[in-house]
Design an enzyme around this catalytic site. Structure first.
Site, mmCIF file in Angstrom:
data_model
loop_
_atom_site.group_PDB
_atom_site.id
_atom_site.type_symbol
_atom_site.label_atom_id
_atom_site.label_comp_id
_atom_site.label_asym_id
_atom_site.label_seq_id
_atom_site.Cartn_x
_atom_site.Cartn_y
_atom_site.Cartn_z
ATOM 1 N N GLU A 88 76.482 38.569 48.691
ATOM 2 C CA GLU A 88 75.937 38.296 47.358
ATOM 3 C C GLU A 88 76.437 39.299 46.325
ATOM 4 O O GLU A 88 76.695 40.455 46.647
ATOM 5 C CB GLU A 88 74.414 38.438 47.390
ATOM 6 C CG GLU A 88 73.735 37.474 48.313
ATOM 7 C CD GLU A 88 72.225 37.676 48.322
ATOM 8 O OE1 GLU A 88 71.574 37.020 49.120
ATOM 9 O OE2 GLU A 88 71.719 38.503 47.537
ATOM 10 N N CYS A 114 76.296 43.860 39.991
ATOM 11 C CA CYS A 114 75.774 44.457 41.232
ATOM 12 C C CYS A 114 76.549 43.869 42.411
ATOM 13 O O CYS A 114 76.595 42.654 42.570
ATOM 14 C CB CYS A 114 74.285 44.132 41.334
ATOM 15 S SG CYS A 114 73.541 44.634 42.880
ATOM 16 N N CYS A 125 66.241 49.160 57.101
ATOM 17 C CA CYS A 125 64.991 49.481 56.398
ATOM 18 C C CYS A 125 63.978 48.348 56.604
ATOM 19 O O CYS A 125 64.341 47.168 56.556
ATOM 20 C CB CYS A 125 65.249 49.687 54.910
ATOM 21 S SG CYS A 125 66.418 51.026 54.606
ATOM 22 N N CYS A 128 63.641 45.510 53.855
ATOM 23 C CA CYS A 128 64.851 44.929 53.266
ATOM 24 C C CYS A 128 65.321 43.696 54.043
ATOM 25 O O CYS A 128 65.501 43.747 55.259
ATOM 26 C CB CYS A 128 65.948 45.984 53.231
ATOM 27 S SG CYS A 128 67.523 45.335 52.659
ATOM 28 N N CYS A 345 68.174 42.162 47.192
ATOM 29 C CA CYS A 345 69.377 41.919 47.977
ATOM 30 C C CYS A 345 69.097 41.148 49.266
ATOM 31 O O CYS A 345 68.102 41.372 49.935
ATOM 32 C CB CYS A 345 70.110 43.221 48.260
ATOM 33 S SG CYS A 345 69.204 44.373 49.278
HETATM 34 N N1 SAH Z 1 71.990 50.353 50.879
HETATM 35 C C1 SAH Z 1 71.888 50.945 49.607
HETATM 36 C C2 SAH Z 1 72.287 50.022 48.474
HETATM 37 C C3 SAH Z 1 71.827 48.607 48.549
HETATM 38 S S1 SAH Z 1 70.082 48.282 48.498
HETATM 39 C C4 SAH Z 1 70.515 51.516 49.376
HETATM 40 O O1 SAH Z 1 69.625 51.239 50.152
HETATM 41 O O2 SAH Z 1 70.381 52.262 48.404
HETATM 42 C C5 SAH Z 1 69.745 48.442 46.772
HETATM 43 C C6 SAH Z 1 68.259 48.698 46.462
HETATM 44 O O3 SAH Z 1 67.480 47.502 46.693
HETATM 45 C C7 SAH Z 1 67.657 49.793 47.303
HETATM 46 O O4 SAH Z 1 67.036 50.774 46.506
HETATM 47 C C8 SAH Z 1 66.670 49.024 48.145
HETATM 48 O O5 SAH Z 1 65.638 49.848 48.547
HETATM 49 C C9 SAH Z 1 66.246 47.904 47.220
HETATM 50 N N2 SAH Z 1 65.551 46.822 47.905
HETATM 51 C C10 SAH Z 1 65.713 46.355 49.162
HETATM 52 N N3 SAH Z 1 64.838 45.362 49.437
HETATM 53 C C11 SAH Z 1 64.093 45.193 48.322
HETATM 54 C C12 SAH Z 1 63.011 44.317 47.973
HETATM 55 N N4 SAH Z 1 62.531 43.416 48.826
HETATM 56 N N5 SAH Z 1 62.475 44.437 46.728
HETATM 57 C C13 SAH Z 1 62.971 45.322 45.847
HETATM 58 N N6 SAH Z 1 63.990 46.165 46.117
HETATM 59 C C14 SAH Z 1 64.537 46.106 47.342
HETATM 60 FE FE1 SF4 Z 2 68.243 49.788 53.679
HETATM 61 FE FE2 SF4 Z 2 68.770 47.332 52.826
HETATM 62 FE FE3 SF4 Z 2 69.942 49.449 51.610
HETATM 63 FE FE4 SF4 Z 2 70.652 48.712 54.095
HETATM 64 S S1 SF4 Z 2 70.899 47.515 52.218
HETATM 65 S S2 SF4 Z 2 70.221 50.795 53.393
HETATM 66 S S3 SF4 Z 2 68.727 48.037 54.994
HETATM 67 S S4 SF4 Z 2 67.768 48.940 51.636
#
Ligand code: SAH
Ligand code: SF4
Length: 361
Positions: A88, A114, A125, A128, A345
């Site tokens: 994406e 983005c 995580c 996520c 994401c």
């Molecule tokens: N892996 C990197 C970059 C991609 S994620 C990182 O974790 O920083 C980009 C952002 O989206 C991160 O801050 C992550 O915590 C956030 N994110 C992931 N799932 C989410 C959700 N369900 N709602 C809001 N933000 C979310």
């Molecule tokens: Fe964590 Fe999702 Fe960022 Fe990967 S993309 S580091 S699982 S928030």
């Protein structure tokens, strides 16, 4: 012979591979200013060079399979890679066009693109959606760069028009450091999209030693840390990577990171109802960031089907923010851009996999 993706090459690398070398500049201009999709379009190149390029290289490794428009002007894209996996990328409309009273243009729109750096993610995580499908593979620099090029092209954003770039899509950019660094350089190339490195932000879950490595590259990019918790116990639960790189190690890596004079390191704090939205967390955050040129970006958790986590109340968000700002810490609440198109994401990809649909329209 297997063809290479020409977009995997920096301009200097391309110049080494072709002859005469100065043509690399023109090719970059065609690719990133004029958004060429074939070598035949590159009319100021001699025919024999165009033929050689066609034999050796491919342009555009991505195919658009879905686009969703949000009410706020943002657009989310799903792209298919050559091996069938999907990723994406999102165009975020940060500011609409603004006019003076007499109807003349005051400001153009402001966009942020983005982009994804991996198919899936290893970090895992708990909140996520990208993590749920596990890790598939790293993207190449060309696959990363192409997301920006396609989005600019699809939205008629001129080649030399400024946009901001955030590595906040799918994947952990620092787990694919080599290709990400290369893509930063390709996007910043003056002959290409000329997106200055101070307009590019790399977001990481906090791989401390990779933060140090990125710092040594001295690219001038901005750093964003996905902190989300101020206690190691809670952070370990939300982000298992904290077992390997705890909060203190991240703080130390940030302190050593070369930050642009006019910039601050961004600490992203995903606020989850009843998990980390208490004022005591704000208090700890304040002391943790003491001595760092930091700004905090509070993010509403964006719920999706099957998650145990909940979106926080607006009042709690504002209380959290007010606590920090009243004590001198820069703190903003991230507008939930594209919320109506499930912009967190991984959500569009998940939907596509679930429904097996190739197109929503
Ligand atoms: N892996 C990197 C970059 C991609 S994620 C990182 O974790 O920083 C980009 C952002 O989206 C991160 O801050 C992550 O915590 C956030 N994110 C992931 N799932 C989410 C959700 N369900 N709602 C809001 N933000 C979310
Ligand atoms: Fe964590 Fe999702 Fe960022 Fe990967 S993309 S580091 S699982 S928030």
């Amino acid at each position: 012979m297997l063809k290479k993706n020409i977009q995997d090459l920096t301009k200097a690398e391309l110049a080494q591979e072709i002859s005469p070398a100065f043509r690399a500049k023109q090719i970059y201009h065609w690719l990133y200013h004029k958004y060429a999709t074939s070598f035949d379009e590159m009319r100021n190149l001699p025919q024999d060079l165009r033929d050689t390029l066609k034999e050796k290289y491919l342009i555009s490794p991505l195919k658009q399979v879905m686009v969703q428009n949000s009410k706020d002007g943002s657009r989310k894209y799903l792209y298919e890679l050559h091996d069938g996996h999907t990723i994406e990328a999102v165009l975020l409309l940060m500011r609409e066009k603004q006019y003076h009273k007499d109807g003349s243009l005051k400001h153009k729109e402001r966009y942020t693109v983005c982009i994804s750096s991996q198919v899936g993610c290893k970090v895992g995580c708990a909140f996520c959606l990208t993590a749920k499908g596990g890790f598939v593979r790293n993207l190449t620099a060309g696959e990363i760069v192409e997301q920006v090029r396609l989005i600019k092209k699809d939205n008629d954003i001129a080649g030399n028009r400024r946009v901001n770039l955030v590595f906040m899509g799918m994947g952990e950019p620092l787990d694919n450091l080599k290709e990400v660094v290369k893509s930063v350089k390709i996007c910043a190339d003056e002959e290409g999209m000329a997106i200055a490195t101070h307009r590019q932000t790399i977001s990481t879950s906090g791989l401390s030693y990779k933060i140090e490595k990125l710092g040594k590259e001295a690219l001038g990019v901005n750093l964003a840390i996905s902190l989300h918790a101020v206690d190691d116990d809670l952070r370990e639960w939300l982000m298992p990577i904290n077992k390997a790189y705890n909060i203190q190690s991240i703080i130390e890596a940030v302190k050593a990171f070369p930050v642009n004079e006019r910039k601050r390191v961004m600490f992203e704090y995903l606020v989850i109802k009843d998990v980390n939205d208490d004022i005591s967390a704000a208090k700890k955050l304040l002391s943790l960031l003491d001595g760092i040129k930091a700004k905090v970006n509070l993010i509403y958790f964006n719920p999706y089907g099957g998650t145990q986590f909940k979106r926080p109340n607006q009042a709690d968000m504002e209380k959290f923010q007010a606590y920090l700002t009243s004590r001198g810490l820069h703190c903003t609440i991230r507008e939930s851009k594209g919320l109506d198109i499930s912009a967190a994401c991984g959500q569009l990809r998940e939907q596509e996999i679930r429904e097996g649909s190739k197109c929503l329209f």
